[in-house]
Scaffold this motif. Structure first.
Motif, short mmCIF file in Angstrom:
data_model
loop_
_atom_site.label_atom_id
_atom_site.label_comp_id
_atom_site.label_asym_id
_atom_site.label_seq_id
_atom_site.Cartn_x
_atom_site.Cartn_y
_atom_site.Cartn_z
N VAL A 44 -7.68 -4.79 1.16
CA VAL A 44 -8.99 -4.67 0.46
C VAL A 44 -9.86 -3.51 0.89
O VAL A 44 -10.47 -2.76 -0.07
N GLU A 45 -10.01 -3.33 2.18
CA GLU A 45 -10.66 -2.07 2.51
C GLU A 45 -10.21 -0.75 2.17
O GLU A 45 -10.76 0.00 1.79
N ARG A 46 -8.76 -0.71 2.26
CA ARG A 46 -8.10 0.56 1.66
C ARG A 46 -8.45 0.99 0.31
O ARG A 46 -8.40 2.12 -0.04
N TRP A 47 -8.57 0.05 -0.43
CA TRP A 47 -8.61 0.17 -2.03
C TRP A 47 -10.19 -0.33 -2.36
O TRP A 47 -10.28 -0.60 -3.85
N GLN A 48 -10.97 -0.39 -1.49
CA GLN A 48 -12.30 -0.65 -1.97
C GLN A 48 -13.09 0.25 -3.00
O GLN A 48 -13.03 1.50 -3.06
N THR B 119 0.83 -1.11 -0.16
CA THR B 119 0.12 -0.09 0.17
C THR B 119 0.72 1.34 -0.13
O THR B 119 0.57 2.31 -0.81
N PRO C 6 -7.74 -8.30 4.51
CA PRO C 6 -9.14 -7.48 4.64
C PRO C 6 -8.50 -6.10 4.87
O PRO C 6 -9.30 -5.13 4.16
N SER C 7 -7.60 -5.57 5.34
CA SER C 7 -7.17 -4.13 5.42
C SER C 7 -6.77 -3.53 4.19
O SER C 7 -6.98 -2.40 3.59
N THR D 230 -12.70 -7.82 -3.56
CA THR D 230 -13.40 -7.83 -2.29
C THR D 230 -12.85 -8.93 -1.41
O THR D 230 -12.05 -9.64 -2.01
N PRO D 231 -13.07 -8.93 -0.19
CA PRO D 231 -12.43 -10.03 0.55
C PRO D 231 -12.66 -11.41 -0.02
O PRO D 231 -11.62 -12.17 0.23
#
Length: 179
Positions: free
Chosen positions: A84-88, A59, A81-82, A127-128
């Protein structure tokens, strides 16, 4: 990746390829990117104590390039998950099947074993869940009598090279977004 670089060379293309990352130093795409004057970076996951540490460093590289959209091609890792969440909504992946069919590996052989009449590729939001994100676009190819995993893969690859730049265009222009 090469297809994305070529598409981005066109004046009217709405995205620019600003960097290419690989977790394998010998990935051929790195040489393609360097030949085009595109910045590259590599990290070996084995150099990190955890997947979280690797994804945090990745990241940081992407942020240093001022990345807006992450396009994955041949990046055979399950992301944390972090990450994926950062680049959602801003991370997309190309997968060699008509999702939701044949998630994961060996898609061409599995399609043949299942007796599928058609196969293809999908570009989807990351996604996750593995290959579970909403599909942006798909391309279909017929399964022909006598096909092998290799012959089917070759026809799907032609469609991947056509489809991925179009899907990136859709995301970059806002015509496709994560629901």
């Amino acid at each position: 990746m090469g297809a994305l670089i070529q598409a981005a060379k066109k004046e009217d293309y709405p995205a620019e390829i600003i960097g290419v990352f690989s977790n394998r130093r010998a990935a051929p795409g790195l040489d393609v990117a360097r030949a085009e004057g595109i910045e590259t970076a590599t990290l070996a996951q084995s150099s990190f104590a955890s997947r979280e540490d690797f994804d945090t460093t990745l990241t940081g590289i992407l942020e240093s390039w001022s990345t807006d959209i992450v396009c994955m091609a041949g990046f055979m890792r399950v992301l944390t998950p972090s990450f994926v969440e950062r680049w959602q909504g801003r991370a997309i992946n190309i997968h060699p099947s008509l999702l939701p069919a044949f998630k994961g590996l060996d898609t061409h052989a599995r399609a043949l074993a299942a007796g599928a009449a058609e196969h293809g590729c999908s570009v989807h939001f990351v996604t996750p869940g593995l290959d579970e994100g909403p599909v942006i676009a798909q391309a279909r190819v017929p399964v022909r009598p006598g096909d092998t995993a290799e012959t089917l893969a070759a026809r799907v690859l032609v469609e991947e090279h056509r489809l991925y730049p179009e899907a990136l265009r859709m995301v970059a222009t806002g015509k496709a977004s994560l629901p």
